[in-house]
Motif scaffolding. Sequence first.
Motif, PDB file in Angstrom:
ATOM      1  N   PRO A 110       0.811  -1.228   0.000  1.00 30.81           N
ATOM      2  CA  PRO A 110       0.000   0.000   0.000  1.00 30.81           C
ATOM      3  C   PRO A 110       0.840   1.270   0.000  1.00 30.81           C
ATOM      4  N   GLU A 111       2.086   1.180   0.443  1.00 25.66           N
ATOM      5  CA  GLU A 111       2.933   2.385   0.478  1.00 25.66           C
ATOM      6  C   GLU A 111       3.562   2.676  -0.893  1.00 25.66           C
ATOM      7  N   GLN A 112       3.322   1.820  -1.877  1.00 21.85           N
ATOM      8  CA  GLN A 112       3.899   2.021  -3.213  1.00 21.85           C
ATOM      9  C   GLN A 112       3.417   3.361  -3.798  1.00 21.85           C
ATOM     10  N   ILE A 113       4.370   4.122  -4.407  1.00 21.59           N
ATOM     11  CA  ILE A 113       4.007   5.420  -5.005  1.00 21.59           C
ATOM     12  C   ILE A 113       3.947   5.243  -6.516  1.00 21.59           C
ATOM     13  N   ILE A 114       2.780   5.530  -7.092  1.00 20.22           N
ATOM     14  CA  ILE A 114       2.597   5.343  -8.536  1.00 20.22           C
ATOM     15  C   ILE A 114       2.565   6.705  -9.224  1.00 20.22           C
ATOM     16  N   CYS A 115       3.507   6.901 -10.168  1.00 24.80           N
ATOM     17  CA  CYS A 115       3.622   8.183 -10.877  1.00 24.80           C
ATOM     18  C   CYS A 115       3.365   7.940 -12.364  1.00 24.80           C
ATOM     19  N   ILE A 116       2.535   8.781 -12.973  1.00 25.50           N
ATOM     20  CA  ILE A 116       2.315   8.695 -14.416  1.00 25.50           C
ATOM     21  C   ILE A 116       2.728  10.035 -15.013  1.00 25.50           C
ATOM     22  N   CYS A 117       3.644   9.980 -16.009  1.00 24.33           N
ATOM     23  CA  CYS A 117       4.120  11.240 -16.590  1.00 24.33           C
ATOM     24  C   CYS A 117       4.126  11.130 -18.111  1.00 24.33           C
ATOM     25  N   GLY A 118       4.604  12.175 -18.779  1.00 25.59           N
ATOM     26  CA  GLY A 118       4.748  12.119 -20.231  1.00 25.59           C
ATOM     27  C   GLY A 118       3.570  12.709 -20.980  1.00 25.59           C
ATOM     28  N   CYS A 119       3.563  12.462 -22.301  1.00 29.59           N
ATOM     29  CA  CYS A 119       2.656  13.173 -23.211  1.00 29.59           C
ATOM     30  C   CYS A 119       1.185  12.866 -22.971  1.00 29.59           C
ATOM     31  N   MET A 120       0.861  11.614 -22.637  1.00 25.53           N
ATOM     32  CA  MET A 120      -0.556  11.261 -22.477  1.00 25.53           C
ATOM     33  C   MET A 120      -1.220  12.120 -21.410  1.00 25.53           C
ATOM     34  N   VAL A 121      -0.537  12.343 -20.294  1.00 28.97           N
ATOM     35  CA  VAL A 121      -1.169  13.052 -19.179  1.00 28.97           C
ATOM     36  C   VAL A 121      -1.153  14.565 -19.372  1.00 28.97           C
ATOM     37  N   GLN A 122      -0.425  15.046 -20.383  1.00 27.18           N
ATOM     38  CA  GLN A 122      -0.430  16.487 -20.664  1.00 27.18           C
ATOM     39  C   GLN A 122      -1.740  16.882 -21.366  1.00 27.18           C
ATOM     40  N   GLN A 123      -2.540  15.898 -21.762  1.00 28.22           N
ATOM     41  CA  GLN A 123      -3.857  16.182 -22.346  1.00 28.22           C
ATOM     42  C   GLN A 123      -4.861  16.254 -21.197  1.00 28.22           C
ATOM     43  N   ALA A 124      -5.608  17.364 -21.141  1.00 29.38           N
ATOM     44  CA  ALA A 124      -6.496  17.612 -19.996  1.00 29.38           C
ATOM     45  C   ALA A 124      -7.464  16.445 -19.772  1.00 29.38           C
ATOM     46  N   HIS A 125      -8.023  15.896 -20.857  1.00 30.24           N
ATOM     47  CA  HIS A 125      -9.029  14.840 -20.659  1.00 30.24           C
ATOM     48  C   HIS A 125      -8.415  13.580 -20.046  1.00 30.24           C
ATOM     49  N   MET A 126      -7.132  13.349 -20.350  1.00 28.61           N
ATOM     50  CA  MET A 126      -6.479  12.150 -19.796  1.00 28.61           C
ATOM     51  C   MET A 126      -6.117  12.358 -18.325  1.00 28.61           C
ATOM     52  N   ALA A 127      -5.663  13.574 -17.978  1.00 30.91           N
ATOM     53  CA  ALA A 127      -5.357  13.867 -16.575  1.00 30.91           C
ATOM     54  C   ALA A 127      -6.643  13.709 -15.747  1.00 30.91           C
ATOM     55  N   VAL A 184      -0.897  14.481  -6.327  1.00 22.90           N
ATOM     56  CA  VAL A 184      -0.398  15.705  -6.953  1.00 22.90           C
ATOM     57  C   VAL A 184      -0.578  15.595  -8.467  1.00 22.90           C
ATOM     58  N   PHE A 185      -1.162  16.643  -9.075  1.00 21.16           N
ATOM     59  CA  PHE A 185      -1.317  16.728 -10.532  1.00 21.16           C
ATOM     60  C   PHE A 185      -0.614  17.990 -11.020  1.00 21.16           C
ATOM     61  N   ALA A 186       0.427  17.829 -11.849  1.00 18.74           N
ATOM     62  CA  ALA A 186       1.177  18.978 -12.378  1.00 18.74           C
ATOM     63  C   ALA A 186       1.162  18.880 -13.903  1.00 18.74           C
ATOM     64  N   VAL A 187       0.108  19.440 -14.498  1.00 20.29           N
ATOM     65  CA  VAL A 187      -0.075  19.263 -15.950  1.00 20.29           C
ATOM     66  C   VAL A 187      -0.537  20.557 -16.617  1.00 20.29           C
ATOM     67  N   GLU A 188      -0.059  21.705 -16.093  1.00 17.43           N
ATOM     68  CA  GLU A 188      -0.483  22.978 -16.685  1.00 17.43           C
ATOM     69  C   GLU A 188       0.001  23.079 -18.133  1.00 17.43           C
ATOM     70  N   VAL A 189      -0.792  23.778 -18.956  1.00 16.38           N
ATOM     71  CA  VAL A 189      -0.387  24.023 -20.336  1.00 16.38           C
ATOM     72  C   VAL A 189       0.836  24.947 -20.316  1.00 16.38           C
ATOM     73  N   ALA A 190       1.836  24.635 -21.150  1.00 12.55           N
ATOM     74  CA  ALA A 190       3.045  25.475 -21.176  1.00 12.55           C
ATOM     75  C   ALA A 190       3.696  25.390 -22.542  1.00 12.55           C
ATOM     76  N   ASP A 191       4.499  26.407 -22.870  1.00 11.51           N
ATOM     77  CA  ASP A 191       5.265  26.369 -24.118  1.00 11.51           C
ATOM     78  C   ASP A 191       6.455  25.434 -23.993  1.00 11.51           C
ATOM     79  N   GLY A 192       6.890  25.195 -22.761  1.00 12.81           N
ATOM     80  CA  GLY A 192       8.020  24.293 -22.550  1.00 12.81           C
ATOM     81  C   GLY A 192       9.297  25.042 -22.241  1.00 12.81           C
ATOM     82  N   SER A 193      10.202  24.352 -21.552  1.00  8.34           N
ATOM     83  CA  SER A 193      11.442  24.991 -21.126  1.00  8.34           C
ATOM     84  C   SER A 193      12.620  24.129 -21.570  1.00  8.34           C
ATOM     85  N   ILE A 194      13.811  24.597 -21.235  1.00  7.94           N
ATOM     86  CA  ILE A 194      15.026  23.813 -21.509  1.00  7.94           C
ATOM     87  C   ILE A 194      15.775  23.668 -20.200  1.00  7.94           C
TER      88      ILE A 194
END
Length: 469
Positions: A104-121, A157-167
């Motif tokens: 139960p203490e396992q931390i599950i993180c989903i990142c990348g392009c799929m979750v940057q789409q509002a409907h998927m988040a 935690v959900f961090a998926v704001e629309v952005a132009d992107g950084s380097i």
Amino acid sequence: MAYQRTEITPEQIAEQEAVAARLREHFCAGGKTPLALVDTYGCQQNESDSEMLRGYLSEMGFGFTEDEFAADVVVINTCAVREHAEMRVLGNVGALNHSKKARPEQIICICGCMVQQAHMAEKLKHSYPIVNLVFGPHELWRFPALLEQTIRRKKRVFAVEVADGSIAEGAPRTRQGWPKAWLSVMYGCNNFCSYCVVPYVRGRERSRRPEEIVAEARTLVEQGYKDITLLGQNVNSYGKDLGCGTDFAGLLRLVNDIPGDFRIRFMTSHPKDATEDLFRAMAECEKCAHHLHLPVQAGNDRVLREMNRGYTAAQYLEKAALARRYMPDLVLTTDIIVGFPGETDAEFADTLRLVERVGYDAMFTFIFSPRVGTRAAAMPDPMSREDKQRNFDRLLETANAISAEKQAAYIGTVQEVLVDGVGREAGMLTGRTKNGRLVHFPGETGRIGEFVRVKITASNTWALSGETE
Ligand code: SAH
Ligand code: SF4
């Protein structure tokens, strides 16, 4: 559309590393080694992003596992290019219910392009309560801070704001593919091909500075990497946003000038921006593979226009012919979409004709997949799935026949091959020719990372096989 270039400073990365050091104390309490599972979907850029995730995880003291039941942290780095990849991700996230129940203490993180789409988040928020942390590609550089928030606040935690992107320069990396390495030269895409979700999820085109790229390539060569792939969604627009006078052809020459015995590859090239200058640089740089991945997508001009590709079939053919004039041994590969909305059988036949004319060494073929928010997803799409599948099968048959013929032409030749891994059968190794063809041959695992000469004795559609000389 004005784009503000945002550079993440070395101080900001140092802050993340300080957080990683704090998390190391948290995860390694009692002297144990925590384990992480990092699962990557999609393109090479995602593979490269996962190296950064693993880099941060290594700094937090993690070892790596492929067993979700052994993992303290699971990170799934997702793809959004086609529905199929998204379905696979959602299936696998669902399956994590079992490991989460066992730990139960396992931390599950989903990142990348799929979750940057509002409907998927939203979908993850409402239908997948086991997921603890969701973050898009723009947030990758601050993974430690996001993970710390998840742990300290004991809240999702959900961090998926629309952005132009950084380097972000200087983030840690744990690479996996030795002797091959990915090296991103730019991020994002400005092309907005009408079917494609990439510009929406990866943000605007932004190039890394040439001196940063050359320094990283030099370090890779010093570390013994022998095969460096320069990555970008459209490397031919490299440098346009920097205005520093170095374009992609110039960058190739700079990397080629680094002393050492290694090969340079790159992907992907957009045909509309592929120039004679690029072909000349490829031909003249002795370390550069004569391999061009030049996605054509379709062979019919109306379809190409609707796709917003910016070239006609005739212009594409001219570019391919010009590239071959500079490099008669060029390996040419492509991507094709079958069943774009409104594509008729007659228009598809133009694609078949183009494929036969060019004679690709390999092709990656896809059935059109509507992506939320793209222009093509709203176009009338009358052709049935069965009819699209029939056209797809025909294309694949044609492609495979051409590839098999091209591959057979290698039989009897001797190729310099970089040994890069072990084969599925015991005692077998795998490697790549300079121009990127896969080769199987018998040999000792100790030879991984060496260049060997292989006499090619047999071939099939995808691979060559032979014996070392
Ligand atoms: N930047 C690269 C490719 C990115 S996506 C380029 O422009 O070439 C990789 C491939 O996926 C594309 O070349 C295209 O053939 C395919 N693709 C992209 N969006 C798609 C969609 N909506 N449906 C089917 N295939 C798609
Ligand atoms: Fe997508 Fe076109 Fe950009 Fe490639 S060039 S990532 S296909 S929008």
